[in-house]
Design a protein around this motif. Sequence first.
Motif, PDB file in Angstrom:
ATOM      1  N   GLU A 265       3.156  90.263  74.169  1.00  0.00           N
ATOM      2  CA  GLU A 265       4.157  90.226  73.104  1.00  0.00           C
ATOM      3  C   GLU A 265       3.686  91.128  71.961  1.00  0.00           C
ATOM      4  OE1 GLU A 265       7.151  88.504  72.904  1.00  0.00           O
ATOM      5  OE2 GLU A 265       6.800  88.183  75.039  1.00  0.00           O
ATOM      6  N   PRO A 266       4.598  91.872  71.335  1.00  0.00           N
ATOM      7  CA  PRO A 266       4.185  92.745  70.225  1.00  0.00           C
ATOM      8  C   PRO A 266       3.515  91.937  69.112  1.00  0.00           C
ATOM      9  CG  PRO A 266       6.465  93.172  70.855  1.00  0.00           C
ATOM     10  CD  PRO A 266       6.049  91.943  71.592  1.00  0.00           C
ATOM     11  N   THR A 267       2.383  92.455  68.629  1.00  0.00           N
ATOM     12  CA  THR A 267       1.703  91.801  67.509  1.00  0.00           C
ATOM     13  C   THR A 267       1.982  92.586  66.233  1.00  0.00           C
ATOM     14  OG1 THR A 267      -0.332  93.072  67.766  1.00  0.00           O
ATOM     15  CG2 THR A 267      -0.155  91.022  69.022  1.00  0.00           C
ATOM     16  N   SER A 268       2.083  91.860  65.126  1.00  0.00           N
ATOM     17  CA  SER A 268       2.339  92.518  63.847  1.00  0.00           C
ATOM     18  C   SER A 268       1.197  93.476  63.505  1.00  0.00           C
ATOM     19  CB  SER A 268       2.519  91.481  62.744  1.00  0.00           C
ATOM     20  OG  SER A 268       1.420  90.595  62.714  1.00  0.00           O
ATOM     21  N   PHE A 269      -0.033  93.126  63.930  1.00  0.00           N
ATOM     22  CA  PHE A 269      -1.175  93.991  63.644  1.00  0.00           C
ATOM     23  C   PHE A 269      -0.992  95.358  64.291  1.00  0.00           C
ATOM     24  CE2 PHE A 269      -5.223  95.870  64.883  1.00  0.00           C
ATOM     25  CZ  PHE A 269      -5.887  95.923  63.666  1.00  0.00           C
ATOM     26  N   ALA A 270      -0.631  95.358  65.588  1.00  0.00           N
ATOM     27  CA  ALA A 270      -0.457  96.632  66.304  1.00  0.00           C
ATOM     28  C   ALA A 270       0.685  97.450  65.705  1.00  0.00           C
ATOM     29  CB  ALA A 270      -0.201  96.370  67.784  1.00  0.00           C
ATOM     30  N   LEU A 271       1.781  96.798  65.397  1.00  0.00           N
ATOM     31  CA  LEU A 271       2.928  97.503  64.807  1.00  0.00           C
ATOM     32  C   LEU A 271       2.553  98.119  63.462  1.00  0.00           C
ATOM     33  CD1 LEU A 271       5.656  94.816  65.614  1.00  0.00           C
ATOM     34  CD2 LEU A 271       5.440  97.057  66.707  1.00  0.00           C
ATOM     35  N   LEU A 272       1.806  97.356  62.670  1.00  0.00           N
ATOM     36  CA  LEU A 272       1.389  97.857  61.358  1.00  0.00           C
ATOM     37  C   LEU A 272       0.472  99.062  61.498  1.00  0.00           C
ATOM     38  CD1 LEU A 272       1.187  97.494  58.263  1.00  0.00           C
ATOM     39  CD2 LEU A 272      -0.714  95.919  58.659  1.00  0.00           C
ATOM     40  N   ARG A 273      -0.486  98.977  62.440  1.00  0.00           N
ATOM     41  CA  ARG A 273      -1.415 100.095  62.614  1.00  0.00           C
ATOM     42  C   ARG A 273      -0.688 101.339  63.133  1.00  0.00           C
ATOM     43  NH1 ARG A 273      -4.078  99.403  59.075  1.00  0.00           N
ATOM     44  NH2 ARG A 273      -5.006 101.399  59.689  1.00  0.00           N
ATOM     45  N   ILE A 274       0.284 101.157  64.027  1.00  0.00           N
ATOM     46  CA  ILE A 274       1.065 102.307  64.514  1.00  0.00           C
ATOM     47  C   ILE A 274       1.799 102.947  63.335  1.00  0.00           C
ATOM     48  CG2 ILE A 274       3.022 103.024  65.946  1.00  0.00           C
ATOM     49  CD1 ILE A 274       2.192 100.800  67.941  1.00  0.00           C
ATOM     50  N   GLY A 275       2.408 102.124  62.482  1.00  0.00           N
ATOM     51  CA  GLY A 275       3.095 102.654  61.301  1.00  0.00           C
ATOM     52  C   GLY A 275       2.149 103.429  60.420  1.00  0.00           C
ATOM     53  N   ASN A 276       0.949 102.894  60.227  1.00  0.00           N
ATOM     54  CA  ASN A 276      -0.050 103.567  59.393  1.00  0.00           C
ATOM     55  C   ASN A 276      -0.461 104.910  59.990  1.00  0.00           C
ATOM     56  OD1 ASN A 276      -3.283 103.744  58.597  1.00  0.00           O
ATOM     57  ND2 ASN A 276      -1.976 102.980  56.956  1.00  0.00           N
ATOM     58  N   CYS A 277      -0.634 104.929  61.320  1.00  0.00           N
ATOM     59  CA  CYS A 277      -1.003 106.188  61.991  1.00  0.00           C
ATOM     60  C   CYS A 277       0.103 107.230  61.837  1.00  0.00           C
ATOM     61  CB  CYS A 277      -1.281 105.943  63.472  1.00  0.00           C
ATOM     62  SG  CYS A 277      -2.809 105.044  63.802  1.00  0.00           S
ATOM     63  N   TYR A 278       1.345 106.820  62.015  1.00  0.00           N
ATOM     64  CA  TYR A 278       2.450 107.767  61.849  1.00  0.00           C
ATOM     65  C   TYR A 278       2.523 108.285  60.409  1.00  0.00           C
ATOM     66  CZ  TYR A 278       4.508 107.307  66.504  1.00  0.00           C
ATOM     67  OH  TYR A 278       4.740 107.382  67.861  1.00  0.00           O
ATOM     68  N   GLU A 279       2.205 107.419  59.452  1.00  0.00           N
ATOM     69  CA  GLU A 279       2.216 107.874  58.057  1.00  0.00           C
ATOM     70  C   GLU A 279       1.129 108.927  57.844  1.00  0.00           C
ATOM     71  OE1 GLU A 279       2.171 106.123  53.489  1.00  0.00           O
ATOM     72  OE2 GLU A 279       2.114 104.709  55.163  1.00  0.00           O
ATOM     73  N   LYS A 280      -0.054 108.712  58.456  1.00  0.00           N
ATOM     74  CA  LYS A 280      -1.140 109.694  58.340  1.00  0.00           C
ATOM     75  C   LYS A 280      -0.732 111.025  58.995  1.00  0.00           C
ATOM     76  CE  LYS A 280      -4.319 107.220  56.275  1.00  0.00           C
ATOM     77  NZ  LYS A 280      -5.110 106.234  56.997  1.00  0.00           N
ATOM     78  N   LEU A 281       0.088 110.927  60.050  1.00  0.00           N
ATOM     79  CA  LEU A 281       0.565 112.139  60.744  1.00  0.00           C
ATOM     80  C   LEU A 281       1.785 112.756  60.051  1.00  0.00           C
ATOM     81  CD1 LEU A 281       0.226 110.817  64.413  1.00  0.00           C
ATOM     82  CD2 LEU A 281      -1.136 112.668  63.387  1.00  0.00           C
ATOM     83  N   LYS A 282       2.152 112.187  58.880  1.00  0.00           N
ATOM     84  CA  LYS A 282       3.293 112.675  58.081  1.00  0.00           C
ATOM     85  C   LYS A 282       4.638 112.490  58.787  1.00  0.00           C
ATOM     86  CE  LYS A 282       0.360 114.629  55.117  1.00  0.00           C
ATOM     87  NZ  LYS A 282      -0.239 113.736  54.127  1.00  0.00           N
ATOM     88  N   ASN A 283       4.662 111.606  59.792  1.00  0.00           N
ATOM     89  CA  ASN A 283       5.936 111.312  60.462  1.00  0.00           C
ATOM     90  C   ASN A 283       6.530 110.072  59.772  1.00  0.00           C
ATOM     91  OD1 ASN A 283       8.040 110.607  62.188  1.00  0.00           O
ATOM     92  ND2 ASN A 283       6.961 111.340  64.012  1.00  0.00           N
ATOM     93  N   ASN A 284       7.188 110.333  58.637  1.00  0.00           N
ATOM     94  CA  ASN A 284       7.631 109.227  57.783  1.00  0.00           C
ATOM     95  C   ASN A 284       8.704 108.345  58.431  1.00  0.00           C
ATOM     96  OD1 ASN A 284       5.868 109.980  55.773  1.00  0.00           O
ATOM     97  ND2 ASN A 284       7.333 111.343  54.787  1.00  0.00           N
ATOM     98  N   ASP A 285       9.580 108.955  59.222  1.00  0.00           N
ATOM     99  CA  ASP A 285      10.653 108.176  59.844  1.00  0.00           C
ATOM    100  C   ASP A 285      10.085 107.108  60.792  1.00  0.00           C
ATOM    101  OD1 ASP A 285      12.522 109.585  58.466  1.00  0.00           O
ATOM    102  OD2 ASP A 285      12.984 110.983  60.100  1.00  0.00           O
ATOM    103  N   LEU A 286       9.136 107.547  61.644  1.00  0.00           N
ATOM    104  CA  LEU A 286       8.545 106.591  62.583  1.00  0.00           C
ATOM    105  C   LEU A 286       7.630 105.597  61.859  1.00  0.00           C
ATOM    106  CD1 LEU A 286       7.802 108.741  65.764  1.00  0.00           C
ATOM    107  CD2 LEU A 286       9.347 106.790  65.574  1.00  0.00           C
ATOM    108  N   ALA A 287       6.943 106.067  60.825  1.00  0.00           N
ATOM    109  CA  ALA A 287       6.100 105.149  60.043  1.00  0.00           C
ATOM    110  C   ALA A 287       6.952 104.019  59.480  1.00  0.00           C
ATOM    111  CB  ALA A 287       5.406 105.898  58.913  1.00  0.00           C
ATOM    112  N   LEU A 288       8.068 104.387  58.881  1.00  0.00           N
ATOM    113  CA  LEU A 288       8.959 103.393  58.276  1.00  0.00           C
ATOM    114  C   LEU A 288       9.535 102.455  59.333  1.00  0.00           C
ATOM    115  CD1 LEU A 288      10.194 102.475  55.654  1.00  0.00           C
ATOM    116  CD2 LEU A 288      12.022 104.136  55.978  1.00  0.00           C
TER     117      LEU A 288
END
Length: 460
Positions: A265-288
């Motif tokens: 089942e998706p964990t909030s931790f994994a989802l949050l870290r994926i969002g953080n990684c996308y933000e670091k990659l400047k992919n704001n749409d996927l981060a959000l």
Amino acid sequence: MEFSHDDNNNLPLTKFESMLKTNHVLFFDSEEFENIIHHYLNQGKIALAKKAIKLGLDQHPTSLNLKLFKIEVYIFEDKLVEADTLLNELYLLDPTNEEIYIQKANIFSKKDDHLQAIEVLIKALDLTDDVVDIYSLIGMEYLFIDQYENALIYFMKCLEEDLNDYSALYNIIYCFEFLNQYDEAISYLNVFLDNNPYCEVAWHQLGKQYYAIKDYNKALTAFDFAIISDDTFVGAYLERGKVLEKLKRFEDAIENYTITLQLDEPTSFALLRIGNCYEKLKNNDLALQFYERTVHEDPLLDKGWIAITKFYNKKRDYQKALYYINKAINIDSENVTYWKLYSQINQRLNFYEEAERGFKKTLELGNYELNTWLSRGDLLIKLGEPEAAIYNFEQAIEFYPENPEIEYRLAGLYFRLNETDKGAFHLKNAIKQNEDYSFILEELFPEVSNKILVQKILKP
């Protein structure tokens, strides 16, 4: 009556519960009663366990094991005198019964006499064929009195006896970590893995130790082996993702976190870290997108709301940031970090009353950081509430008794209110503590800094 294997697990229990409903007493042998009681205790159904013990002893009044269950319940209910009395009776009947010693140790432990509990358990070692459980109990008693080195010895003995005792392995690592002995933990795990090269739990723990000492490449290798040992090990993928983030390999980190979403089942931790990684990659749409999934998955996870609020803060979209922090506060109005963000955002929007309210709430929740007192006081000055500002800084000075930033502000406020003696007192204190902060008067109280008395004190 004979039962099949499955019946032995289920039929006596069904029969017992049927008997309770009908009040028609049926006969069970003592072993069936033991299994029924054990089941209820494991389920936390103490009342039913007590009924089974009573009925069991009615039918088998000499059963030692049923009496031991009675003692176990006494101890659970803190009826230690009754438990001790019955234990002493049983000891006279069977002084070599290991369970009597275990329950005796349990009583000592309940009384916080852990050394006595350990002494009794060590005696039990001579009476048992199953030393692992006793070693574990001794280890736990040492943990209760913070003797981590001794606890380590006994948890290691557990693992020597049973290489699959992962509970003991976790406790060993816990002790090493508490003692800040990361190198020793690494050495121990490497020796253990020499004999158990496919133990995914040990590889996982080894990776965490390397992560703790910031040897990220070795940590990555350890998590790789954990995954080789068990390619469905969600914890290893999560930890591997964290290491890859440290190595700034954000796309690889996303791949590992994504695997965990597919395995479980998706964990909030994994989802949050994926969002953080996308933000670091400047992919704001996927981060959000992933930040929004995080707060949807777990609305109580403060890190999710903080991440999405800070995301909009960085974009200077303060209205959106305020929208999300308000949603967070509606879910948890006692979260200090939420109120601090609420105040900062409102300040940027020039909503000074709301910002002041947020800092006040932060203080009420016990966050007494200097910056919180200063920020709230400065807002009260801006809002034209000098008396409230003075009260704020007088409270602050109790926590920071020799702070020039507070003293200069109090001086300015008292001079503004024409309370010259108090103003002079605080100004002299401020200069004594640090004269370089005198610019505070010029910035916050320009009309005060030009007063002749103030100039005299500033430049004697």
